[in-house]
Design a protein around this motif. Structure first.
Motif, mmCIF file in Angstrom:
data_model
loop_
_atom_site.group_PDB
_atom_site.id
_atom_site.type_symbol
_atom_site.label_atom_id
_atom_site.label_comp_id
_atom_site.label_asym_id
_atom_site.label_seq_id
_atom_site.Cartn_x
_atom_site.Cartn_y
_atom_site.Cartn_z
ATOM 1 N N ILE A 152 0.849 -1.209 0.000
ATOM 2 C CA ILE A 152 0.000 0.000 0.000
ATOM 3 C C ILE A 152 0.885 1.261 0.000
ATOM 4 O O ILE A 152 0.662 2.199 -0.756
ATOM 5 C CB ILE A 152 -0.963 -0.015 1.215
ATOM 6 C CG1 ILE A 152 -2.034 -1.110 1.009
ATOM 7 C CG2 ILE A 152 -1.649 1.355 1.397
ATOM 8 C CD1 ILE A 152 -2.884 -1.384 2.230
ATOM 9 N N PHE A 153 1.928 1.225 0.837
ATOM 10 C CA PHE A 153 2.836 2.388 0.923
ATOM 11 C C PHE A 153 3.493 2.638 -0.437
ATOM 12 O O PHE A 153 3.584 3.768 -0.897
ATOM 13 C CB PHE A 153 3.924 2.163 1.981
ATOM 14 C CG PHE A 153 3.391 2.166 3.399
ATOM 15 C CD1 PHE A 153 2.211 2.840 3.728
ATOM 16 C CD2 PHE A 153 4.078 1.511 4.415
ATOM 17 C CE1 PHE A 153 1.738 2.832 5.031
ATOM 18 C CE2 PHE A 153 3.609 1.507 5.713
ATOM 19 C CZ PHE A 153 2.426 2.163 6.021
ATOM 20 N N ASN A 154 3.941 1.533 -1.078
ATOM 21 C CA ASN A 154 4.596 1.670 -2.386
ATOM 22 C C ASN A 154 3.643 2.281 -3.411
ATOM 23 O O ASN A 154 4.029 3.155 -4.203
ATOM 24 C CB ASN A 154 5.077 0.311 -2.909
ATOM 25 C CG ASN A 154 6.290 -0.177 -2.143
ATOM 26 O OD1 ASN A 154 6.940 0.624 -1.457
ATOM 27 N ND2 ASN A 154 6.592 -1.451 -2.251
ATOM 28 N N LEU A 155 2.378 1.799 -3.370
ATOM 29 C CA LEU A 155 1.377 2.291 -4.299
ATOM 30 C C LEU A 155 1.123 3.791 -4.085
ATOM 31 O O LEU A 155 1.055 4.578 -5.051
ATOM 32 C CB LEU A 155 0.083 1.493 -4.113
ATOM 33 C CG LEU A 155 -0.939 1.614 -5.237
ATOM 34 C CD1 LEU A 155 -0.401 0.947 -6.515
ATOM 35 C CD2 LEU A 155 -2.252 0.933 -4.846
ATOM 36 N N ILE A 156 0.992 4.168 -2.815
ATOM 37 C CA ILE A 156 0.755 5.591 -2.489
ATOM 38 C C ILE A 156 1.926 6.436 -3.003
ATOM 39 O O ILE A 156 1.729 7.474 -3.642
ATOM 40 C CB ILE A 156 0.577 5.770 -0.958
ATOM 41 C CG1 ILE A 156 -0.763 5.139 -0.511
ATOM 42 C CG2 ILE A 156 0.613 7.255 -0.563
ATOM 43 C CD1 ILE A 156 -0.923 5.015 0.991
ATOM 44 N N ASP A 157 3.165 5.927 -2.770
ATOM 45 C CA ASP A 157 4.365 6.683 -3.179
ATOM 46 C C ASP A 157 4.409 6.847 -4.698
ATOM 47 O O ASP A 157 4.732 7.907 -5.217
ATOM 48 C CB ASP A 157 5.638 5.977 -2.709
ATOM 49 C CG ASP A 157 5.750 6.018 -1.184
ATOM 50 O OD1 ASP A 157 4.944 6.739 -0.560
ATOM 51 O OD2 ASP A 157 6.609 5.294 -0.616
ATOM 52 N N GLU A 158 4.050 5.750 -5.410
ATOM 53 C CA GLU A 158 4.095 5.754 -6.873
ATOM 54 C C GLU A 158 3.071 6.733 -7.463
ATOM 55 O O GLU A 158 3.380 7.525 -8.342
ATOM 56 C CB GLU A 158 3.759 4.348 -7.388
ATOM 57 C CG GLU A 158 4.977 3.567 -7.874
ATOM 58 C CD GLU A 158 4.554 2.192 -8.349
ATOM 59 O OE1 GLU A 158 5.150 1.208 -7.852
ATOM 60 O OE2 GLU A 158 3.601 2.090 -9.186
ATOM 61 N N LYS A 159 1.832 6.657 -6.931
ATOM 62 C CA LYS A 159 0.749 7.466 -7.486
ATOM 63 C C LYS A 159 0.848 8.936 -7.069
ATOM 64 O O LYS A 159 0.207 9.801 -7.641
ATOM 65 C CB LYS A 159 -0.620 6.904 -7.025
ATOM 66 C CG LYS A 159 -0.891 5.475 -7.490
ATOM 67 C CD LYS A 159 -1.266 5.436 -8.959
ATOM 68 C CE LYS A 159 -1.511 4.004 -9.413
ATOM 69 N NZ LYS A 159 -1.666 3.918 -10.875
ATOM 70 N N ASN A 160 1.588 9.166 -6.002
ATOM 71 C CA ASN A 160 1.679 10.547 -5.499
ATOM 72 C C ASN A 160 3.135 11.024 -5.463
ATOM 73 O O ASN A 160 3.613 11.552 -4.456
ATOM 74 C CB ASN A 160 1.071 10.636 -4.105
ATOM 75 C CG ASN A 160 -0.375 10.159 -4.074
ATOM 76 O OD1 ASN A 160 -1.265 10.827 -4.583
ATOM 77 N ND2 ASN A 160 -0.589 8.961 -3.537
ATOM 78 N N ALA A 161 3.814 10.809 -6.554
ATOM 79 C CA ALA A 161 5.241 11.138 -6.616
ATOM 80 C C ALA A 161 5.488 12.643 -6.445
ATOM 81 O O ALA A 161 6.560 13.066 -6.000
ATOM 82 C CB ALA A 161 5.828 10.653 -7.932
ATOM 83 N N ASN A 162 4.438 13.428 -6.767
ATOM 84 C CA ASN A 162 4.611 14.885 -6.686
ATOM 85 C C ASN A 162 4.451 15.435 -5.265
ATOM 86 O O ASN A 162 4.722 16.586 -5.006
ATOM 87 C CB ASN A 162 3.623 15.580 -7.640
ATOM 88 C CG ASN A 162 2.195 15.123 -7.384
ATOM 89 O OD1 ASN A 162 1.970 14.088 -6.764
ATOM 90 N ND2 ASN A 162 1.232 15.908 -7.863
ATOM 91 N N PRO A 165 7.781 14.715 0.744
ATOM 92 C CA PRO A 165 8.066 13.574 1.646
ATOM 93 C C PRO A 165 7.327 13.683 2.969
ATOM 94 O O PRO A 165 6.876 12.688 3.513
ATOM 95 C CB PRO A 165 9.587 13.644 1.833
ATOM 96 C CG PRO A 165 10.083 14.399 0.655
ATOM 97 C CD PRO A 165 9.017 15.353 0.257
ATOM 98 N N ALA A 166 7.150 14.904 3.469
ATOM 99 C CA ALA A 166 6.479 15.074 4.767
ATOM 100 C C ALA A 166 5.023 14.659 4.674
ATOM 101 O O ALA A 166 4.490 13.971 5.551
ATOM 102 C CB ALA A 166 6.585 16.527 5.212
ATOM 103 N N LEU A 167 4.400 15.029 3.530
ATOM 104 C CA LEU A 167 2.984 14.686 3.343
ATOM 105 C C LEU A 167 2.816 13.164 3.156
ATOM 106 O O LEU A 167 1.915 12.554 3.744
ATOM 107 C CB LEU A 167 2.439 15.442 2.109
ATOM 108 C CG LEU A 167 0.913 15.438 1.931
ATOM 109 C CD1 LEU A 167 0.201 16.014 3.147
ATOM 110 C CD2 LEU A 167 0.514 16.216 0.677
ATOM 111 N N LEU A 168 3.732 12.615 2.361
ATOM 112 C CA LEU A 168 3.688 11.157 2.161
ATOM 113 C C LEU A 168 3.848 10.420 3.500
ATOM 114 O O LEU A 168 3.148 9.452 3.793
ATOM 115 C CB LEU A 168 4.800 10.711 1.196
ATOM 116 C CG LEU A 168 4.526 10.939 -0.298
ATOM 117 C CD1 LEU A 168 5.758 10.575 -1.122
ATOM 118 C CD2 LEU A 168 3.354 10.088 -0.773
ATOM 119 N N SER A 169 4.753 10.948 4.294
ATOM 120 C CA SER A 169 4.993 10.327 5.616
ATOM 121 C C SER A 169 3.737 10.418 6.474
ATOM 122 O O SER A 169 3.374 9.461 7.193
ATOM 123 C CB SER A 169 6.175 11.040 6.270
ATOM 124 O OG SER A 169 6.344 10.573 7.559
#
Lengths: 409, 308
Positions: A152-162, A165-169
């Protein structure tokens, strides 16, 4: 016929040793088997399986998994080094060790194959089967959860590359919290799908299978030994010359055989009743839960077994032959019929062979009454099978008796 | 009463009986004498209905044994060779059990048991278990069991094997009483003394065939060997041959130290011969009697001894 039966009963009663062996020995064996199968401590609570764990990865994640496994009531976890664990298994002290190799946590996080292995003692196949049931569902659930989280984390990172890092975290944190919430509510979507929920059908009223196994198994096996001895009295009559004298008298020769069968049947029935009353008094076996069915099954068992005793006598030429042959046949029949080990632990081919033994139908009938609490019709079926077995071997015995035993001159 | 005609019986290739013919009259004490394996027990087993003959007929009181064996069982009593009793039951209980098989009512059976225990001299031991009895006492109960239903015919297969003298006498006395009461008795044995003492008529059987039949006197007459008295003496016998022949009618052979007198009746001749020898001054040192008996007859007929 009745006179012959009464004579044999009188002779039996005057033989103190025979009475003791017929009635006391089965009681002693039932007690020992019940203790052996754990029937006295109560079959309602099964003992947890002792599993060794060797954690070579020693990370927080593997320790969490181990703690969760230990919290399962089916398992009792003990941590040891792999060398010591293998030694304990070789010495027969434990049956298996679950090993988490170095890199386990990384593999879980990266979604790779997890380097873990179970070493076990193959001679304890039955226990390993139980271990598999308890372990696999839970372990796969726990590891699978970690893997899915990572995906799930990988998918989120891939789809939201823009995204920063703080928001992704922060998103990762929220997903983590959702997993934690679901887990705390016992609604883990991963384990819910992957784990095998194990619910005992009999819940708190679960009958004591160990006691049933001990009483049913021993009673039929001991009965077969008793009736073999009683059947041998037919050959004793021949050896001592009393059979010849019986044939001199005006009674029908077949009355001699039927008299013996009736005598054997009566003693067999008494032996079974005494054993079940003992199990009721000492081990609280619920013999009154379906008394008519139990009486029917005991009568059918006594008939089948007594026919077997007479059959043995009819195919042997001397009492010594009966002694040796009966030991072999009874032990084999008891082994395949479920007197020595529960039917559910038997391999499939033995389960098929069990159908040919008196023990199987009688023991399963007793399980139907005391364990499965099945309606009487199920016991009627098994009783009819026992009666049929009894009739068939009686007819063979009758034929052999005419051709073989009656040749006294 | 019993008619056996051309009876044959084989066990596989072994011919146990090879054409036996016997007629036994009512009340007779009939002996079947022969060595072991002669066919006596087979004959008894056929008469007792537990064995079927291969060939031949048996009629008991005119009833054909082949077709109406069950009827015959009620008036035949059989004493088997084995001691067919239950060791762990008392003598009384054994008798009750065997008696009830003949459907004798309880009070009559009890009376009959007491009579038979009295006849066998075992009334004091009636409540003792058979296993505590001596061999002879067991034999007596064994016989009593066969008499419970008061049979008209008693078949006895070597009933005195291994019996002590006291029990043997009890058995003989009991049998003589039964004989006097009119019971027909068929008695097999290889003891010729028993047959000589008890039986009116005898059949000597060997290898499944009857080799001689008749009363004891009739059988003795069959013997070609004369009875004889042998007198041993330290006198010079050959010198006194003429004096002996003048004073004693019996034929004799003389040698240096004994004279053999041939007799028709050894019992009546013995005292006469001794008296006359004393009178002519012959000093007798020893006397030997050579009697003709069934043993010598069997030896003469078969070339074998009865107990071979």
């Amino acid at each position: 016929m009745i006179r012959l039966t009464l004579k044999d009963l009188k002779l039996f009663i005057t033989d103190f040793k025979a009475v003791l062996l017929t009635f006391m020995l089965p009681i002693i064996l039932v007690t020992l088997f019940t203790i052996g199968f754990g029937g006295i401590s109560g079959g309602r609570k099964s003992n947890p399986i002792k599993l060794l764990v060797s954690d070579q990865d020693s990370t927080e994640m593997t320790q969490n998994i181990i703690t969760k496994l230990d919290s399962l009531k089916e398992l009792d976890i003990e941590q040891l080094s792999l060398t010591k664990a293998k030694k304990a298994i070789r010495e027969g002290k434990r049956m298996a060790v679950l090993t988490f190799y170095k890199g386990c946590t990384d593999s879980i996080k990266n979604g790779n194959n997890v380097p873990m292995e179970i070493f076990y003692d193959e001679s304890r196949e039955a226990e390993i089967g139980l271990l598999q049931q308890a372990l696999i569902s839970n372990l796969i659930g726990m590891i699978g959860q970690q893997k899915i989280k990572k995906n799930i984390f990988n998918l989120i990172d891939e789809k939201n590359a823009n995204l920063s890092p703080a928001l992704l975290s922060s998103i990762h944190q929220q997903v983590e919290e959702q997993f934690e919430k679901l887990q705390s509510k016992n609604e883990n979507p991963v384990t819910r799908g992957m784990s095998l929920k194990m619910t005992k059908l009999f819940a708190d009223e679960e009958p004591n299978w160990a006691l049933i196994q001990a009483v049913a198994g021993v009673s039929v096996m001991m009965l077969l030994f008793s009736v073999a001895g009683m059947g041998a009295t037919l050959l004793e009559e021949k050896e001592k010359g009393t059979l010849k004298r019986l044939l001199y008298s005006p009674i029908n020769p077949l009355e001699i055989l039927f008299g013996k069968m009736l005598y054997t049947f009566i003693i067999a029935l008494i032996q079974l009743f005494i054993l079940f009353i003992f199990a009721w008094l000492v081990f609280n076996l619920e013999i009154f839960s379906n008394l008519p069915a139990l009486i029917m099954l005991l009568i059918a068992t006594a008939f089948a077994c007594s026919s077997f005793g007479i059959f043995l006598a009819s195919i042997c030429k001397s009492r010594k032959q009966v002694e040796s042959l009966s030991t072999i046949i009874i032990l084999v029949m008891s082994a395949i019929g479920g007197s020595m080990m529960p039917y559910f632990l038997m391999p499939p081919f033995m389960k098929k062979m069990a159908m040919f033994s008196v023990n199987h139908w009688s023991i399963q009938g007793m399980y139907d009454i005391f364990y499965r609490h099945l309606p009487t019709i199920h016991i009627v079926n098994k009783s009819l099978i026992l009666l049929s077995i009894g009739i068939i071997i009686s007819l063979i015995a009758l034929n052999r008796f005419k051709k073989h035993i009656l040749k006294v001159a | 009463m019993i008619e056996i005609k051309n009876l044959h019986k084989s066990y596989g290739k072994i011919q146990a009986i090879k054409g036996i013919d016997i007629t036994i009259n009512e009340g007779e004490f009939y002996g079947l004498l022969g060595p072991n394996g002669a066919g006596k027990t087979t004959t008894i087993n056929i008469l007792s209905t537990i064995l079927k003959p291969d060939k031949g007929d048996v009629f008991i009181n005119g009833i054909d044994l082949k077709t109406e064996s069950k009827k015959c069982k009620n008036f035949i009593g059989i004493v088997p060779q084995e001691i067919a009793l239950y060791d762990d039951l008392s003598a009384y209980d054994n008798l009750v059990f065997w008696g009830k098989l003949y459907k004798i009512n309880c009070s009559l059976l009890s009376k009959r048991i007491n009579e038979l225990l009295d006849l066998m001299g075992l009334e004091q031991r009636k409540n003792h278990k058979i296993k505590t009895f001596s061999g002879g006492m067991k034999r007596r109960i064994n016989i009593a069991c066969a008499l419970l239903h008061s049979p008209k015919i008693l078949l006895m297969d070597e009933p005195t094997v291994g019996v002590d003298p006291q029990s043997r006498n009890f058995i003989f006395e009991a049998l003589q009483k039964l004989h006097q009461q009119g019971t027909t008795i068929i008695y097999t044995t290889h003891y010729m003394e028993e047959v000589e003492k008890l039986c009116d008529k005898i059949s000597i059987i060997d290898y499944g065939k009857i080799i001689a039949q008749g009363s004891i006197n009739e059988l003795k007459k069959l013997s070609k060997i004369s009875e004889s008295i042998i007198i041993h003496s330290d006198s010079e016998l050959k010198n006194k041959t003429e004096i002996i022949s003048n004073s004693i009618e019996n034929k004799f052979d003389v040698s240096d130290d004994f004279i053999k007198f041939y007799c028709k009746n050894i019992n009546s001749d013995l005292s006469k011969i001794i008296n006359k020898l004393n009178a002519i001054g012959i000093n007798i040192t020893n006397i030997e009697l050579k009697k003709t008996n069934l043993e010598t007859l069997f030896l003469e007929l078969t070339g074998r001894k009865l107990r071979d």
